[in-house]
Design an enzyme around this catalytic site. Structure first.
Site, short mmCIF file in Angstrom:
data_model
loop_
_atom_site.label_atom_id
_atom_site.label_comp_id
_atom_site.label_asym_id
_atom_site.label_seq_id
_atom_site.Cartn_x
_atom_site.Cartn_y
_atom_site.Cartn_z
N GLU A 1 39.17 36.42 44.46
CA GLU A 1 40.28 37.53 44.86
C GLU A 1 39.59 38.48 43.33
OE1 GLU A 1 40.85 40.02 47.10
OE2 GLU A 1 41.03 41.28 45.37
N LEU B 1 46.78 39.35 46.18
CA LEU B 1 46.24 38.66 47.53
C LEU B 1 46.37 39.56 48.63
CD1 LEU B 1 46.37 34.63 47.17
CD2 LEU B 1 44.15 36.02 46.64
N CYS C 1 44.59 45.53 53.38
CA CYS C 1 45.81 45.36 54.73
C CYS C 1 46.83 45.43 53.88
CB CYS C 1 44.69 44.33 55.68
SG CYS C 1 46.19 44.35 56.68
N SER D 1 36.16 46.42 52.89
CA SER D 1 35.99 48.62 52.84
C SER D 1 36.02 48.90 51.87
CB SER D 1 36.04 48.94 54.46
OG SER D 1 37.43 49.09 54.44
N GLY E 1 41.13 60.90 62.55
CA GLY E 1 41.27 59.83 63.05
C GLY E 1 42.60 59.19 63.14
N ILE F 1 43.84 57.37 60.49
CA ILE F 1 44.76 57.48 58.35
C ILE F 1 44.78 58.55 58.72
CG2 ILE F 1 44.36 57.64 56.14
CD1 ILE F 1 42.29 55.10 56.47
N GLY F 2 43.97 59.69 59.03
CA GLY F 2 44.24 60.90 59.26
C GLY F 2 45.78 61.29 60.36
N ASP G 1 36.17 44.34 57.85
CA ASP G 1 35.65 45.11 57.55
C ASP G 1 33.76 45.04 57.22
OD1 ASP G 1 37.57 45.57 58.48
OD2 ASP G 1 38.21 47.19 56.69
N HIS H 1 64.36 45.20 83.43
CA HIS H 1 65.07 46.19 83.27
C HIS H 1 66.41 46.70 82.31
CE1 HIS H 1 66.16 50.04 84.49
NE2 HIS H 1 67.88 49.68 84.75
#
Ligand code: FAD
Ligand code: NAI
Length: 466
Positions: free
Chosen positions: A32, A37, A41, A145, A182, A184-185, A312, A444
């Site tokens: 990495e 780490l 995400c 990404s 989308g 993120i927006g 990604d 319920h």
């Protein structure tokens, strides 16, 4: 150092692949480039955004909705530093958790930028100038990404920012222009609108979250407006400029006029691009498509035998749990097992409030492929639990095969949709019919009764409470 498997990138794809491979008795290394780490995400994606979404929703509830429960708040105060600090602590705890899991599974962690040298050899360049090389029989590329920008509007990270900077702003902006309605927006727009920012979202297409089921986009659009967000749908962005302490966006309205929107920042949320910088793809026989995604076959193997790619960086749904499934898939195949991924049954969630969640076909996709379907739906306002919780905004929509009643898609807009969608995933994986779900007992009073009722509605239009 010689390993059975080297994983490049420690996001949800990479670290989950590493753990599964270690469980299957492989000697594993993970590389990495950052000191923590967890990848996008955990550090700058799912986890920090959800922390701020939860905090900001509590603030909005206290400000606008506690009153109906008979709870008065006399001096509500927003302490952004504490809110942001909590988010940072949540991230810290999560990334430490991944480091613990690496240790527990005896996975060697190498910190530095990895470059493929060919034939299983990887060079690792650490920040302090240290250079090491490792060798592995198999390699998984899980490099993820980065935020995309537009050819005429580059990120300057000062006024023209991505989600990464938006998650770390030092103060709550007065005005924010977002490009892209989308995921993120809509999520980041919600965070700031709830905290008092004037949020304007410019979207090229005619709906928010345009790739999801059309009903969901319509419902979400209305609820974003309810928290004060202005949506500029069908608008074409022409320029984005950083001007002193402001960002200026010019866009063309559907009727062809130019309008100017100004904010303290312009958040670019127009998608993400695969990240393969200095990975050394040229040293091996790995090619990318036109958009830069690494090409893989059905086994997620690249053209270079023994080198796999997941998450990604190979495209498809850019979701943490999709990356995880792919990590497990490759590790298990390497161990001689025969795993399978049903991409159609991978759910997606937008963590606005109410939330949006879906799995399977959208209604638009069913029309496109010419499959005959029926629709069952049930509104939250007819649900006792939703009324009790003051959460009556919402709907469950079930799409089932017209002939054999098989559940083909489920789309939920409403409180707790993110958790409720799990039942729909089970239905798709087991190829349940709408009637199967309708005949199962649902506790319920719960929100999940809306799923049962929507399935009853799809079965023979026989919802009980409608
Ligand atoms: P990444 O998580 O991007 O990890 C790749 C890692 O590889 C990075 O740590 C990177 O530093 C490292 N790396 C890259 N190149 C090298 C190299 N050469 N050498 C060494 N290391 C390298 N998804 C969801 O499912 N749910 C959500 O709620 C959600 N929210 C999101 C919110 C935001 C704001 C963003 C931006 C994304 C969100 N996502 C969400 C998407 C999710 O974060 C990604 O789909 C996921 O992280 C992809 O995992 P990955 O393992 O493929 O790559
Ligand atoms: P996205 O693909 O979800 O949305 C981008 C939006 O920008 C689209 O609606 C698109 O039509 C619009 N757009 C593109 N170019 C434009 C232009 N020139 N002018 C106006 N609008 C334009 O991408 P987003 O929101 O940046 O997220 C990136 C990825 O991160 C997504 O693929 C998503 O899967 C993932 N993510 C997932 C989350 C979740 O699962 N809850 C949360 C946040 C991100």
């Amino acid at each position: 150092m010689k390993y059975d498997l080297a994983v490049i990138g420690s996001g949800p794809g990479g670290y989950v692949a590493a753990i599964r491979a270690a469980q299957l008795k492989m000697k594993v290394a993970i590389i990495e480039r950052y000191s923590t780490l967890g990848g996008t995400c955990l550090n700058v994606g799912c986890i920090p955004s959800k922390a701020l979404l939860d905090s900001s929703e509590l603030y909005l509830q206290a400000e606008k909705h506690f009153g109906v429960h008979g709870i008065g708040v006399s001096s509500l105060k927003l302490d952004w530093d504490t809110m942001r600090g909590r988010k940072d602590k949540v991230v810290e705890d999560n990334v430490k958790g991944v480091a613990f899991l690496m240790k527990k599974n005896k996975i060697d962690v190498h910190t530095g930028h990895a470059t493929l040298l060919g034939s299983g050899k990887i060079a690792i360049a650490a920040g302090d100038g240290k250079h090491t090389e490792i060798e592995a029989a198999n390699v998984i590329i899980a490099t993820g990404s980065k935020p995309a920008d537009l050819p005429f509007a580059k990120l300057d990270k000062e006024r023209i920012i991505s989600s990464t900077e938006a998650l770390a702003l030092k103060s709550v902006p007065k005005e924010l222009v977002i490009i892209g309605a989308g995921v993120i927006g809509c999520e980041m727009g919600s965070v700031f609108a709830r905290l008092g920012t004037k949020v304007r979202i410019v979207e090229y297409l005619n709906s928010a979250i345009p790739t999801m089921d059309g009903t969901m986009g319509k419902e979400l659009g209305k609820s974003l407006k309810n928290i004060g967000i202005e949506l500029y749908l069908g608008h074409k962005v022409k320029s984005v400029e950083s001007k002193g302490k402001k960002a200026k966006v010019v866009c063309e309205t559907p009727s062809g006029e130019d309008i100017e929107l100004t904010g303290d920042y312009c958040l670019m949320a127009v998608g993400r691009r695969p990240y393969t910088d200095k990975l050394g793809l040229e040293n091996v026989k790995i090619s990318t498509d036109q958009r830069g995604f690494i090409k893989v076959n059905e086994n997620l193997e690249t053209a270079q035998p023994g080198i796999f790619a997941i998450g990604d960086v190979i495209g498809g749904a850019m979701l943490a749990h999709k990356a995880e499934e792919e990590g497990v898939f490759v590790a298990e195949r390497l161990a001689g097992q025969k795993p399978h991924i049903n991409y159609r049954a991978i759910p997606w969630v937008v963590y606005t409030w109410p939330e949006v969640a879906g799995v399977g076909y959208t209604e638009e996709e069913l029309k496109q492929v010419g499959r005959e379907y029926k629709v069952g739906s049930f509104p939250y306002k007819a649900l006792g639990r939703a009324r009790a919780a003051n959460e009556s905004e919402g709907v469950v929509k079930v799409l089932a095969d017209k002939k054999n009643d098989e559940v083909l898609g489920v789309h939920i807009f409403g409180a707790r949709a993110a958790d409720m969608i799990a039942e729909a995933v089970v239905a798709l994986e087991f190829r349940a019919s709408a009637e199967d779900i309708a005949r199962m007992s649902h506790a319920h009073p719960t929100f999940t009764e809306a799923m049962k009722e929507a399935c009853l509605s799809a079965t023979e239009n026989r919802a009980i409470h409608l």
